[in-house]
Each structure stands twice: as C-alpha cells, then as structure tokens.
Design an enzyme around this catalytic site. Structure first.
Site, short mmCIF file in Angstrom:
data_model
loop_
_atom_site.label_atom_id
_atom_site.label_comp_id
_atom_site.label_asym_id
_atom_site.label_seq_id
_atom_site.Cartn_x
_atom_site.Cartn_y
_atom_site.Cartn_z
N THR A 197 -0.19 -8.97 -10.53
CA THR A 197 -1.68 -8.10 -10.04
C THR A 197 -1.59 -6.87 -10.88
O THR A 197 -0.57 -6.22 -11.42
CB THR A 197 -1.07 -7.88 -8.54
OG1 THR A 197 0.29 -7.42 -8.33
CG2 THR A 197 -1.68 -8.77 -7.75
N SER A 230 4.28 -7.63 -10.09
CA SER A 230 3.50 -6.43 -10.29
C SER A 230 3.18 -6.17 -11.67
O SER A 230 4.30 -6.56 -12.69
CB SER A 230 3.92 -5.24 -9.72
OG SER A 230 5.00 -4.68 -10.54
N ASP A 231 2.30 -5.48 -12.52
CA ASP A 231 2.23 -5.08 -13.76
C ASP A 231 3.16 -4.08 -13.63
O ASP A 231 3.54 -3.60 -12.70
CB ASP A 231 0.91 -4.47 -14.29
CG ASP A 231 0.46 -4.64 -15.67
OD1 ASP A 231 1.39 -4.46 -16.11
OD2 ASP A 231 -0.64 -4.51 -16.05
N TRP A 232 3.84 -3.93 -14.80
CA TRP A 232 5.09 -2.96 -15.05
C TRP A 232 4.89 -1.57 -14.41
O TRP A 232 3.73 -0.78 -14.95
CB TRP A 232 5.41 -2.88 -16.58
CG TRP A 232 6.57 -3.77 -16.89
CD1 TRP A 232 7.75 -3.89 -17.46
CD2 TRP A 232 6.46 -5.26 -16.34
NE1 TRP A 232 8.47 -4.87 -17.57
CE2 TRP A 232 7.79 -5.60 -16.88
CE3 TRP A 232 5.69 -6.17 -15.63
CZ2 TRP A 232 7.98 -7.39 -16.72
CZ3 TRP A 232 6.08 -7.51 -15.40
CH2 TRP A 232 7.24 -8.08 -15.94
N ALA A 234 3.47 -0.87 -11.68
CA ALA A 234 2.22 -0.61 -10.86
C ALA A 234 2.44 -0.54 -9.29
O ALA A 234 1.95 0.07 -8.44
CB ALA A 234 1.26 -1.95 -11.10
#
Length: 809
Positions: A197, A230-232, A234
């Site tokens: 995401t 998650s994107d890093w 995020a």
C-alpha cells in the site's frame, strides 16, 4: 505452480495457535530495514524482502553483491509480450533465491497519468489493460520461482510531489476503470502473494488505513489472500492501520506495530482476533516461500536456471521502439563507417534513479557494443554534448574504500566503496561496526583522471564533512540539508561543489571525504548516507558540438545517443519539463545538418520532447536498457535482430499533453480528467502527439488480410510481405459506433504477437474480455455491460488501424 492448499492452511493454524500476543505483534513489524523476525518456537525463519523491479538488490545496497540489471519497466511493457515478462520474473526469482530474498518489492503497476511523473520509468504504461497483462506475466514468473511479489503501490501513487501527504481525489469510475484495474487483473490472473500500500491518501483516507479499498475491494470483491505490507515508513496509526487491512508495517524496529500493537490490544482498542487475521496472512506467505518449517512450499523445486546476461540482452532489443526510419536508414548497411556521438554512448545510463537502483557486475555501453560488432576502423567516437550539468557521484577513475572509526579515532571496521556513494540503512554496516560505536566514515582512495584540466569535487548529504584532494583540504565544515519535503529527494538530490583543482590525465591523486555521523535520537530508521561527487573539466559546448559535426561529416552514418540524467528521472521528485538536458537538442540539429544519415538513439525511461525528429533519418527509443543495453543496441543497429518494441505510452510535447498536473494545491490533487488519460485524453482533446500509443516499426512489412470474430474471439490473418523474418504485435481496439462523450473514442481490448518468415502468413487470435464492454456505474456501484454496436479495429497502433469488423452485443 501449487497455491494455497489445505496443508498450508492447516500449518498456518497450528503455528498461530502456538504464539502469544507479543510474538504475534512482533511478527507484523519489521525487525530491521528489510526483514521480519524469526520465531524459532514455530519453525519460522526470518522473511527477507528486497527492492526490485529490474533486479534484486538484496539486503545490502552495495556493488559487493552485484545484481543482474534488466531494462526498465517501460521497456518491459514496450515488448508487449507477457510471456517475456514471465521469463524475466523467473530470472528475478532466481536472483532472489541466490541472495536469500523471499519477497520481491515489485512490480510497480501505477499508470502513466502524466508524463511529468518522476517515477514514470518504473511503471509500465498509460493503459490499464496492457499494464495488467505485463504485470500478470511478471508476477507469475517470479512466483513460479518460489518468491513472493508485492504488487505496488496500491493505489493512485502516480506522481512523486508530496507523495507522503497528498490527498488524491479520484472519482469512483476512474478508480475502477483505470487505477484499480491493473491490480484487479493481476489478482485474478496471477494470484500475487503480496500487495504494497502506498504513501498517499485517496479521497480522504491514507492508503495504509483504507478499509474500503483494501478490505472491501482488494480482499472482499477480488478475493486477494496474500499479505499487505506498507510502503517504507508509510504506516501512521496502529489502530487505523490494522483495521484498514495493513498486515506488516515496515521498516523496523520503530513501527506502529510490535509493542504498540500489543499495547493497543491490552488497552482494549483492538481485539486479538483482528491481529490473528494479519498474522495468518504473514504465516501463509512464509509457508508459500518455504520459510515455515515442515511445510512444503508452493514451489517445491525451482525452475531450470536462466542465463541472466542473455535474457537481459534479448529483453532490451525486444523493447527498443523504432519510431522513425526514413530511407531505410536502419539497419546499417554493411561496409559503412559510423560516427558514434554523445556522452551517454560512452557512459551509459542503464537504469533509473531511486529505490529501483541495483549494481550490475558490468555494463555494456553503446560504445562497447558497437566497437565489438563493427569491423576495425569502422567506428569513431565524439562526446558532442554532455547531459550532465552538475557533479555526479564519483565513479569512473576512483578506487575507494570506507573506513569506520569510533569517537577516539580508532578504526572499528572497513567496507568496500565501488562508487563514491555510501548508503547504509538499519543494520547494513561493515562487519564489526554498530551505530552506537560509529562516529565517522572516511571515503578514501585514489582518483586517476581521464582528462587533464580543472576538476570539481563536491559533497552530497547533510552534516559535518572534511574533503581533501591531492593533499589539500578544501572543505572542513557542516553542510546543511536543502529545504525539501521528501527525504528521498534530499537523499538523491544535487551535490554541492566544494573544490576545484588542476589534475593531469593518467596521474593518480589521493582523495578523502570524512563524514561525522549524527543520528538524531528517536528516529525510526537509522541511515548513514552521503556521497563524494565529481565533475570532469568543463569543455566549451560549442567546441564539443563542432568536433561531433566533423566526425559526422567524415562517416557514412552518424549515431547520436541522447539521454536524461538521474536529476531528471528518479524517485522522490517529478519532472519540471520534457526537454533533454544540456545542449543535446543543439547537438542533434548540428549533426543532422552535416549528415543526412543521422540515427538518434533516445536513452530515457519515459517520454522526452524530440523537436528535431523530422530532421533525422531514424529515431530509436532504447529506454533504460539494462546492463546489456549496448550489446542489444548493436544487435538492432546492425540488423542482427529486429527492434521489437511498441510504445506503451504516448509520446508528445508537454504543451500538447492533455494531463500534466502532478502538484497538489492545499494538499489535494484532483484527478479532474476522470477516465481520460493517455491516448484516451489525446483523442478526446483532438491533439496530435509525436508518436501514438502502440506505434513501432520493424525491419519488415506486414499486410493484414482478414479478420473474423464471433464477438468474443478475434482471429486475424496477416502476411509478412518483407524480405526478412519478423515479429508483429497485432493490436485490437474496441470503438462504439455511436459516439458517447462519457467514453473514450476507442480503447485497447486485446493484443497478440506473431512471427513469420518472408512471404509467410500467420494468425493472431485475441480473446475480448467481458470487461472491455463494461463501465463502472457510479450510481449503482457496480459494473454495467454496455450493449450496442462496436467496431473492432485491428492494426499496428492506435492510429494505424488496418482492418475492421462490426459486432452487436
């Protein structure tokens, strides 16, 4: 390929039953930059993730552990070949297993909404159907190799400006028909084991907490059973993320999960069964990739080995798009002399900037490739114009190593430094070095210039630095960070010039850059990142162009390589324009005036303006062609192989582009264009691009003889009417016979590649998906099949439609 079975589900439940709350919540939080913790009590190994999508970097961002570097995703999409994408995926799975990686953080299937998108090169296409087909092939191949994918970035992460905070306002119909469509197709056709995401917000809800899009649509409607990471950095809120469907918050250890998640359960803000659902999905992932003991993985034995260099070369030449070829300038005729011109011909740019960066063991430049392919004495070279207008990370001519010291100045460890850039994240430090003990890092070694004159040196990064060249200290002070909103832009941003000194070609000098490490307390991710930068002595641009003109006049054919730079196309920022940097346009005009047989190779990952395109004999788009790009270019220029690519996105001027806005206002970016992006928008606005969607020439000719359809299947007969074997991409567009202002004039409904020898016939069979006839009804919140009369338009591109048939549905 095996998928989730009863044995995996039973093992997951058994393992879950052995875990207490703390172990469960710890599993959902990264233990470091790239991995989840091992849980020996259930036989769970640490799950390791790595960036892609054109290679597998592994857990260390270093050239010490090189990676095969394939062409950019735009290049992969330009092949219009899901089978080739699948083969690329198998190779990347092989690379991942070699590096101990279980999860590849790829592919990127966001759309080319605007040509200004800075990460445009890392996504496939402006068309959701083409994106879904290529992405499905890629995911299938990687997972056939026993490695998980995380299809990203879910969803509407289509630009870089304020990407952490922007609220993208996207209508429900545009979401369904465009931005969600590739994800839906990949979930249906390839069953990915992971989704990532995005940072951004969609219609008021941040994507790491978007219950409607993640739990309602992705998992509910589509039946996605994989894990959601998650994107890093995020993930923002513990309760919101878990209830929004986020399973894993990366990186660690400082995330909103782990101890924070366990406390939320103990405080009654969350129920433990909610945590269990996320843990199940992570355990299912572990079982699929073979990280859960005593459970047969989804792929018990890996596929046959793939030769990385050979596939990289094949993929590159199959991706090159020949958009212009007047007077049969290509392929080069035997016996002709060639003047190769352009800085990018010698110092090739083979991949885009940002987290997609990997370090290949070698790179074949255009100069290398043509020198090997042409007879001795047939090739000359001139720089002509350099697209790089600022210092770049120290590379060619530098021999460096990193020396780590503690506060007393004692050496506590050393590491290699193949370039002047240090990027140590989390625990990715040289052996024996910890963040607690590390006080300074010195990049030290020698530099051997390849040109005499006044060389410039500089620093990229923030903090206290000491720069010494040839025994003289030029800078010993603090360098403050630029005022940027995106930490990636700060990290990949411009270096600051700090020294100029006269050097002599071939005579090595000592260089040293020392950085005093300061990591603020409480930061979620510890990063040591800085770079030594360098620029060769500047030469008069007019003189360089004049030299190129003389070389062009003396040769039968001039091949000019023009390129973008990592300050034009990279993660972390969007583009300001579509122009080629530096004096490259002037160079092409001057060379073309001197030699009518001028071929221009465009080395960019996404569209650039080509104001001289009608003045040259041929234009070949090579994208970012990967490590074997120069060899593939020689294959295509000499005619050993045909350029196989077709445009996956429209190329035109910024002034004419219908959708260009990427910057939010007051935190919001409305997608006002609705379903009209890419070629749909160009046609709606009645604008003519430089080169249309689907365009691409080969080295032979094709005649389309007939088309037959039953409304579901389209069969096309065609003949190779040229004098050599070739491949054709048969494209099928669907167009309502009655104009409808709410729908595009036509849209891609299917495609197929065929091959035939000279004079031979072939048949392409394309199945029309039901979705090609549907639109999203925003009032009823469902797909609506639009009955009526449609023209099936078959041809070589959006504009070059050769044969038609009409159906009523």
């Amino acid at each position: 390929m095996a998928d989730t079975g009863t044995h995996i589900e039973a093992a997951v439940e058994t393992a879950l039953g052995k875990l207490d709350l703390d172990a469960k919540t710890r599993l959902l939080a990264g233990q470091d930059m790239w991995s989840l913790p091992a849980l020996p009590e259930i036989g769970l190994a640490s799950l390791v993730m790595s960036d892609g999508p054109i290679g597998v970097r592994g857990v260390r961002w270093t050239a010490d552990d090189p990676s095969v570097a394939l062409p950019s995703p735009t290049a992969l999409a330009a092949t219009w070949d899901p089978g080739l994408a699948r083969r690329a995926g198998v190779l990347l799975a092989q690379e991942a297993r070699r590096k101990g990686v279980h999860v590849l953080l790829a592919p990127t299937v966001n759309l080319h909404r605007s040509p200004l998108g800075g990460r445009h090169f890392e996504a496939y296409s402006e068309d959701p159907y083409l994106t879904g087909r290529i992405g499905s092939g890629y995911v299938t191949g990687v997972q056939e190799g026993g490695v998980a994918t995380t299809v990203k970035h879910f969803v509407a992460n289509d630009a870089e400006t304020d990407r952490f905070t922007v609220n993208n306002l996207v209508g429900e119909r545009a979401l369904r028909e465009l931005y969600l469509a590739p994800f839906e197709a990949i979930v249906e056709n390839a069953r990915p084991w992971g989704i990532m995401t995005a940072y951004n917000t969609v219609n008021g809800t941040t994507m790491t907490e978007h219950h409607h899009l993640v739990n309602g649509i992705l998992r509910g409607e589509w039946g996605f059973d994989g894990f959601n990471v998650s994107d890093w950095m995020a993930a923002r809120d513990t309760v919101g993320a878990l209830r929004g469907g986020l399973d894993v918050a990366m990186p660690g250890p400082g995330t909103v999960y782990g101890e924070s998640l366990a406390q939320a359960v103990r405080d009654g803000r969350l129920d433990e069964p909610e945590v269990d659902e996320a843990v199940r999905r992570v355990l299912r992932l572990a079982a699929r990739v073979g990280a859960l003991a005593d459970v047969e993985p989804a792929v018990p034995a890996p596929p046959a080995p793939v030769h990385g260099e050979a596939l990289a070369r094949e993929l590159a030449r199959r991706s090159f798009v020949l958009v212009r070829n007047e007077r049969a300038a290509l392929p080069l005729r035997p016996g002709r002399t060639v003047a190769l011109i352009g800085a990018a011909a010698r110092d090739a740019r083979v991949l885009g900037g940002g987290s997609a960066t990997v370090f290949p063991a070698h790179v074949v430049s255009p100069l290398d490739g043509l020198a090997a392919a042409l007879p001795e004495g047939a090739l000359s070279y001139a720089v002509g114009a350099d697209p790089t207008t600022e210092l770049a990370v120290a590379d060619r001519g530098f021999t460096l190593r990193a020396v780590c010291r503690d506060a007393a100045g004692t050496v506590i460890g050393t590491g290699s430094a193949p370039s002047g850039q240090i990027q140590w994240t989390g625990t990715d430090l040289p052996d024996g070095v910890t963040h607690d003990s590390l006080h300074s890092v010195e990049l030290t070694g020698t530099f051997t210039p390849r040109a005499s004159g006044r060389h410039s040196f500089g620093i990229k990064g923030a903090g206290a630095f000491t720069l010494t060249v040839a025994g003289t200290t030029y800078f010993d002070d603090a360098q403050q960070p630029a005022d940027v909103s995106d930490p990636f832009e700060a990290f990949f941003g411009s270096p600051v010039p700090r020294a100029e000194t006269e050097l002599t070609a071939g005579e090595p000098v000592d260089v040293s850059l020392t950085y005093v490490v300061r990591l603020p307390d409480g930061i979620p991710l510890k990063v040591v990142a800085f770079a030594l930068a360098h620029q060769e002595p500047p030469r008069d641009p007019d003189a360089l162009i004049a030299e190129a003109v003389e070389a062009a006049r003396a040769a039968d054919t001039a091949v000019v390589v023009v390129a973008t730079t990592d300050r034009v196309e990279s993660e972390g920022f969007d583009r300001a324009d579509l122009r080629l940097p530096g004096r490259q346009d002037d160079l092409v005009r001057a060379v073309a005036a001197a030699n009518p047989d001028t071929v221009v190779v465009v080395n960019s990952g996404s569209p650039v303006e080509l104001p001289w395109r009608e003045d040259v004999a041929a234009v070949l788009l090579s994208w970012f062609p990967g490590q074997e790009g120069g060899a593939a270019l020689a294959d295509v220029l000499t005619g050993a192989h045909e350029p196989g690519g077709r445009l996956p996105t429209t190329w035109g001027s910024l002034a004419d582009a219908p959708v260009t806005r990427v910057a939010p206002s007051d935190g919001e970016l409305p997608y006002e264009e609705g379903v009209f992006i890419g070629y749909r928008a160009w046609e709606k606005e009645g604008r003519t691009p430089a080169y249309v969607f689907g365009h691409g020439l080969g080295y032979t000719d094709w005649t389309y003889d007939s088309v037959e359809t039953d409304g579901t299947t389209v069969a096309v007969r065609l003949r190779n009417t040229g004098d050599r074997a070739g491949r054709e991409v048969v494209q099928v567009y669907l167009a309502p016979t009655e104009p409808d202002a709410g729908r595009p004039a036509r849209w891609l409904a299917g495609f197929a590649g065929v091959e035939a020898g000279p004079g031979k016939s072939a048949e392409a069979v394309v199945t029309l998906p039901r979705r090609a006839f549907e639109i999203w009804d925003e009032a009823a919140h469902r797909w609506f099949f639009v009955k009526g009369s449609y023209e099936i338009q078959v041809g070589r591109s959006l504009a070059d439609r050769r044969i038609t048939a009409t159906i009523n549905v």
